[in-house]
Motif scaffolding. Structure first.
Motif, PDB file in Angstrom:
ATOM      1  N   ARG A  64       0.902  -1.082   0.039  1.00 59.56           N
ATOM      2  CA  ARG A  64      -0.187  -0.027  -0.012  1.00 59.56           C
ATOM      3  C   ARG A  64       0.827   1.331  -0.214  1.00 59.56           C
ATOM      4  O   ARG A  64       0.733   2.331  -0.729  1.00 59.56           O
ATOM      5  CB  ARG A  64      -0.914  -0.095   1.274  1.00 59.56           C
ATOM      6  CG  ARG A  64      -1.952  -1.005   1.111  1.00 59.56           C
ATOM      7  CD  ARG A  64      -2.817  -1.018   2.205  1.00 59.56           C
ATOM      8  NE  ARG A  64      -3.730   0.103   2.256  1.00 59.56           N
ATOM      9  CZ  ARG A  64      -4.856   0.548   3.029  1.00 59.56           C
ATOM     10  NH1 ARG A  64      -5.294  -0.108   3.929  1.00 59.56           N
ATOM     11  NH2 ARG A  64      -5.653   1.422   2.711  1.00 59.56           N
ATOM     12  N   ALA A  65       2.119   1.104   0.832  1.00 69.25           N
ATOM     13  CA  ALA A  65       2.748   2.339   0.696  1.00 69.25           C
ATOM     14  C   ALA A  65       3.493   2.696  -0.665  1.00 69.25           C
ATOM     15  O   ALA A  65       3.653   3.809  -1.027  1.00 69.25           O
ATOM     16  CB  ALA A  65       4.077   1.949   1.841  1.00 69.25           C
ATOM     17  N   LEU A  66       3.888   1.509  -1.226  1.00 69.87           N
ATOM     18  CA  LEU A  66       4.397   1.427  -2.555  1.00 69.87           C
ATOM     19  C   LEU A  66       3.474   2.159  -3.680  1.00 69.87           C
ATOM     20  O   LEU A  66       3.763   3.111  -4.370  1.00 69.87           O
ATOM     21  CB  LEU A  66       4.935   0.060  -2.879  1.00 69.87           C
ATOM     22  CG  LEU A  66       5.946  -0.300  -2.544  1.00 69.87           C
ATOM     23  CD1 LEU A  66       6.414  -1.672  -2.887  1.00 69.87           C
ATOM     24  CD2 LEU A  66       7.457   0.579  -2.419  1.00 69.87           C
ATOM     25  N   ASP A  67       2.211   1.776  -3.432  1.00 73.62           N
ATOM     26  CA  ASP A  67       1.014   2.027  -4.473  1.00 73.62           C
ATOM     27  C   ASP A  67       0.959   3.633  -4.146  1.00 73.62           C
ATOM     28  O   ASP A  67       0.597   4.237  -5.037  1.00 73.62           O
ATOM     29  CB  ASP A  67      -0.082   1.145  -4.141  1.00 73.62           C
ATOM     30  CG  ASP A  67      -1.531   1.910  -4.911  1.00 73.62           C
ATOM     31  OD1 ASP A  67      -1.129   1.350  -6.101  1.00 73.62           O
ATOM     32  OD2 ASP A  67      -2.336   2.419  -4.345  1.00 73.62           O
ATOM     33  N   GLU A  68       0.774   4.064  -2.955  1.00 73.02           N
ATOM     34  CA  GLU A  68       0.509   5.429  -2.722  1.00 73.02           C
ATOM     35  C   GLU A  68       1.822   6.400  -3.360  1.00 73.02           C
ATOM     36  O   GLU A  68       1.346   7.485  -3.703  1.00 73.02           O
ATOM     37  CB  GLU A  68       0.586   5.459  -1.114  1.00 73.02           C
ATOM     38  CG  GLU A  68       0.224   6.927  -0.453  1.00 73.02           C
ATOM     39  CD  GLU A  68       0.278   7.108   1.067  1.00 73.02           C
ATOM     40  OE1 GLU A  68      -0.372   7.686   1.422  1.00 73.02           O
ATOM     41  OE2 GLU A  68       1.508   6.923   1.451  1.00 73.02           O
ATOM     42  N   ALA A  69       2.958   5.795  -3.198  1.00 75.00           N
ATOM     43  CA  ALA A  69       4.135   6.574  -3.898  1.00 75.00           C
ATOM     44  C   ALA A  69       4.273   6.524  -5.480  1.00 75.00           C
ATOM     45  O   ALA A  69       5.030   6.866  -5.836  1.00 75.00           O
ATOM     46  CB  ALA A  69       5.465   6.131  -3.105  1.00 75.00           C
TER      47      ALA A  69
END
Length: 323
Positions: free
Chosen positions: A149-154
């Motif tokens: 989710r953190a990668l997707d958000e970035a």
């Protein structure tokens, strides 16, 4: 002689039936629970002997199994090795999408138990710096989902990062020894490396943590609703006790998980024990995680996410117990 032989055969058959019934009764008179260092309430219950006390008059034996992570708890549930287990909501969603017969019957904690962690002296400043780097995570658990989710958000694809699949404690060790560049951490290991090795939580987002669920096997809940209600009453007793006795609960965590008092305190500070009944908050959080999991093909794209989430979250038992 024939009559004696027939009588002997009949006697053997009768004894076999009795033995079979006895074994079945023994199995039916057992409740199998897990305990986990990421579920402080389970540690309190085990330490205090409250489950054994509750089921003693019914002559129900309580057995305990240690879950090292959500993935292990879900493996135990799927293999029918335990009746109720502790796992993160999004990890439970993945497992249910693959056919594990589970339902979330209680919220043991709302934790900030995961974050992205870097070693002391690392040049990593943000999620964007993870491109091309090695990041340890236990696949199928909340830290792994948190990382996605953190990668997707970035705006970063998971394939642009080398995800190294390690159990939580091994991920912590690999971070400290420099074998990986970052780690999707889990308490208490995360709190330990933060305090003892000056590791830094460089990306935090409490809303990406998908709650600590107590999960029941569907068949166990259907056949033994009174046992589920009783164990939830024990969890509720532990929850209320913990809110009133945080210092002692922290000491129990430190003892069970072999942590220093400082590490145990930091872990407990990152837990909220005030939302025991699963409901809309958990549905929303897990649904958002599910969307990212479908984008990464961890949950199949043809799965009806809303239906899957609704089938996972079953508040009826907790609603009867929580006052």
């Amino acid at each position: 002689m024939k009559k004696i032989g027939l009588l002997s055969t009949a006697l053997i058959l009768a004894l076999s039936v009795i033995a079979g019934c006895s074994q079945g009764g023994s199995k039916a008179s057992t409740i199998r629970l897990d305990y986990a260092y990421y579920s402080p309430l389970s540690l309190v219950i085990k330490e205090k002997g409250w489950a054994e006390e509750t089921f003693a008059e019914d002559k129900v034996e309580v057995t305990w199994v240690l879950s090292q992570g959500s993935n292990k708890a879900l493996e135990f549930l799927n293999s029918n090795s335990i009746d109720l287990g502790s796992a993160a909501g999004a990890a439970a969603l993945i497992s249910k999408s693959k056919g594990t017969p589970i339902e979330g019957v209680y919220i043991s904690n709302k934790p900030e138990w995961t974050a992205l962690v870097k070693a002391d002296g690392s040049s990593i400043q943000s999620v964007s710096d993870l491109v091309g780097k090695k990041v340890a995570a236990t696949v199928g658990t909340d830290p792994h989902i948190f990382l996605l989710r953190a990668l997707d958000e970035a705006g970063i694809a998971a394939k642009d990062v080398e995800i190294v699949n390690l159990q939580h404690n091994d991920g912590a060790t690999s971070l400290v020894t420099g074998q990986v560049d970052a780690w999707a951490g889990l308490d208490p290991h995360m709190a330990r490396v933060e305090l003892e090795n000056n590791a830094e939580l460089f990306y935090r987002n409490v809303d990406f943590n998908t709650y600590g669920f107590l999960l029941a096997r569907n068949d166990f809940a259907k056949k033994n609703p009174e046992k589920v209600e009783k164990i939830l009453a024990v969890y509720e007793k532990a929850r209320l006790w913990t809110l009133e006795n945080m210092e002692e609960a922290t000491a129990i965590l430190a003892k069970e998980a072999n942590l220093s008092p400082e590490v145990a305190k930091k872990q407990m500070e990152r837990n909220d024990f005030t939302q025991p009944v699963p409901g809309d908050a958990q549905r929303n959080t897990i649904t958002e995680a599910g969307k990212v999991l479908q984008q990464n093909q961890i949950i199949k794209s043809d799965v009806k996410l809303d239906e899957l989430v609704n089938n996972l979250i079953q508040p009826s038992f907790a609603e009867k117990v929580v006052k």
